[in-house]
Each structure stands twice: as structure tokens, then as C-alpha cells.
Scaffold this active site. Sequence first.
Site, mmCIF file in Angstrom:
data_model
loop_
_atom_site.group_PDB
_atom_site.id
_atom_site.type_symbol
_atom_site.label_atom_id
_atom_site.label_comp_id
_atom_site.label_asym_id
_atom_site.label_seq_id
_atom_site.Cartn_x
_atom_site.Cartn_y
_atom_site.Cartn_z
ATOM 1 N N ASP A 13 34.992 -41.410 -82.965
ATOM 2 C CA ASP A 13 33.992 -42.466 -83.037
ATOM 3 C C ASP A 13 32.714 -41.942 -82.380
ATOM 4 O OD1 ASP A 13 32.928 -45.217 -83.219
ATOM 5 O OD2 ASP A 13 33.136 -45.190 -81.036
ATOM 6 N N ASP A 25 29.457 -43.946 -81.058
ATOM 7 C CA ASP A 25 28.927 -44.677 -79.900
ATOM 8 C C ASP A 25 30.030 -44.944 -78.881
ATOM 9 O OD1 ASP A 25 26.176 -45.092 -80.870
ATOM 10 O OD2 ASP A 25 27.141 -46.304 -82.404
ATOM 11 N N GLY A 79 32.065 -51.635 -81.969
ATOM 12 C CA GLY A 79 32.730 -50.895 -83.029
ATOM 13 C C GLY A 79 32.579 -51.471 -84.415
ATOM 14 N N ARG A 97 26.838 -54.320 -87.951
ATOM 15 C CA ARG A 97 25.935 -55.338 -87.407
ATOM 16 C C ARG A 97 26.254 -56.719 -87.962
ATOM 17 N NH1 ARG A 97 22.165 -51.321 -88.451
ATOM 18 N NH2 ARG A 97 21.277 -52.459 -90.217
ATOM 19 N N SER A 144 27.637 -47.659 -87.809
ATOM 20 C CA SER A 144 26.180 -47.768 -87.785
ATOM 21 C C SER A 144 25.526 -46.929 -88.870
ATOM 22 C CB SER A 144 25.660 -47.324 -86.411
ATOM 23 O OG SER A 144 24.254 -47.254 -86.409
ATOM 24 N N ASN A 198 22.677 -45.782 -88.333
ATOM 25 C CA ASN A 198 21.816 -44.891 -87.544
ATOM 26 C C ASN A 198 22.581 -43.693 -86.989
ATOM 27 O OD1 ASN A 198 19.558 -46.666 -87.800
ATOM 28 N ND2 ASN A 198 20.483 -47.970 -86.238
ATOM 29 N N ASP A 206 36.810 -45.746 -78.457
ATOM 30 C CA ASP A 206 36.672 -46.483 -77.200
ATOM 31 C C ASP A 206 36.699 -47.985 -77.417
ATOM 32 O OD1 ASP A 206 34.069 -46.467 -78.445
ATOM 33 O OD2 ASP A 206 33.258 -47.172 -76.534
#
Length: 238
Positions: free
Chosen positions: A4, A6, A54, A57, A123, A125, A181
Site C-alpha cells: 500500500d 499512503d 485506505g 475519496r 488515490s 495521486n 496499514d
Amino acid sequence: MIFDTDGVITDTARVHATAWKRVFDTFLRERAERSGERFRPFDMGEDYLRHVDGKSRTDGVLDFLASRGIAADPGTVAELAARKDASFLAEIHEHGVAPFPATAELARELRRRGVRTAAVSASRNCAEVLRAAGVTDLFDLRVDGVDAARLGLAGKPDPALFLQAARQFAVKPGEAAVVEDSLAGVQAARAGCFGVVIGVDRYRNGESLRAAGADLVVADLAQLHLHGRRREPLAPYL
């Protein structure tokens, strides 16, 4: 090995949480003023971990609002998601992105040993975050929110993103490990029947990660030790 992004590769989970709090608190405060209800702010601990972390949006907006008993129209959901994206991007453009050193070293060593690595994120991004952190070349493959939109992949806790990474590597899920996480991410990896699910306990929620399906929980990836002979380094094809 599938990572993962972030909170595992980059120290951006806190940036996401801050952006969500900024957006949701503004929305909740304005709503409370209109209705006369008590303003209850977004909690960067419990609310973020349970309802947003996780997830895409849109799913994050829907799940958090549902937890407060708020039914929002599609326009409001899209507006809140867009505000969050703008807030997150402004933060990383101003302050940059830091990778977790132990994750970068693990990915580097895995590739030295002939193990392919993937970066996965809900994401859109993700590519920009990896570039800003200077770790793009540590991952052979990226599957992110752009791919999810293009391929119609469901977000976590659905395993679709991780399964897409396994497909692109041409391996069975049982032949790959996932490092996560978030609770939603661990649940996704377990639902996808991956060979090993490693939970990274950044928030002192190790028991919750285990309950969600993590086979192993560590505070940091520096606690993992690799065994076996080294092979020739792999050339990236991200």
C-alpha cells in the site's frame, strides 16, 4: 510483494487525515449552524481509521457521512471529495512527501533478490506522491485510483486493486504478499486470499489489524528480515 502507498511507502496518511478533517469539519460546522444541532468534529483517530483510511475519496465521504446518519446527494459527495483532493495536493506541494526509510530499504532489497514489487493505492495521486517521495524506481508496478476508474475496479475493502496487481505480475494471489496499514486494506488482502498479509501498526491498532486478517503485525518494516540468496537486480517497468 504488494505495498500500500499512503502509510506504508510514504508518510502521507497523516496528510490525508488532516485534509479530511479540514473538509469534514467545515461541512459539519455549517450543517450544525443551519440545523441547530451540536457540532461534533471529525476525529483524526477513530473516524479516519474506521471510515476513510485506505478507501477512495467517494467511498470515504459516503462511509463517514453514513456513520453520522447523514444522507448526502451525489453533488455534495463529489464536492467534498474534490475539496479533499485540493487540500491534500496543496499540502504535499507545499511541504513535500517523505518515504518511510525502512519500506524503501525493504523494497530495494527485495528487488536485489529478484522479488518484484508493486505500489497500490486507491488515490489518483499515487504517481505524484511516489515521484515527490523519490521512490518511483523501487516499484516495478503501480495500480492506483486512475487504474480503478479506467478498469472499473471496486475500492477497498474489496480486493480488486490487489488482485489487479497480481494479474499484471501473472501470479496467483497466494504467491504474493500484501503490506497494509489500514483496516480496509488488510480486509481486502485477506478477502483476496493473498499468501501473506502484513499489517503495519502506525496507529497502535495492532489488535484491530489482526482481527481484520493480518497474519503478521509489525510497528515498522525494519522488523522484517529477509532470508535466501540474492539474484541479479531487476529493471523497473513502471
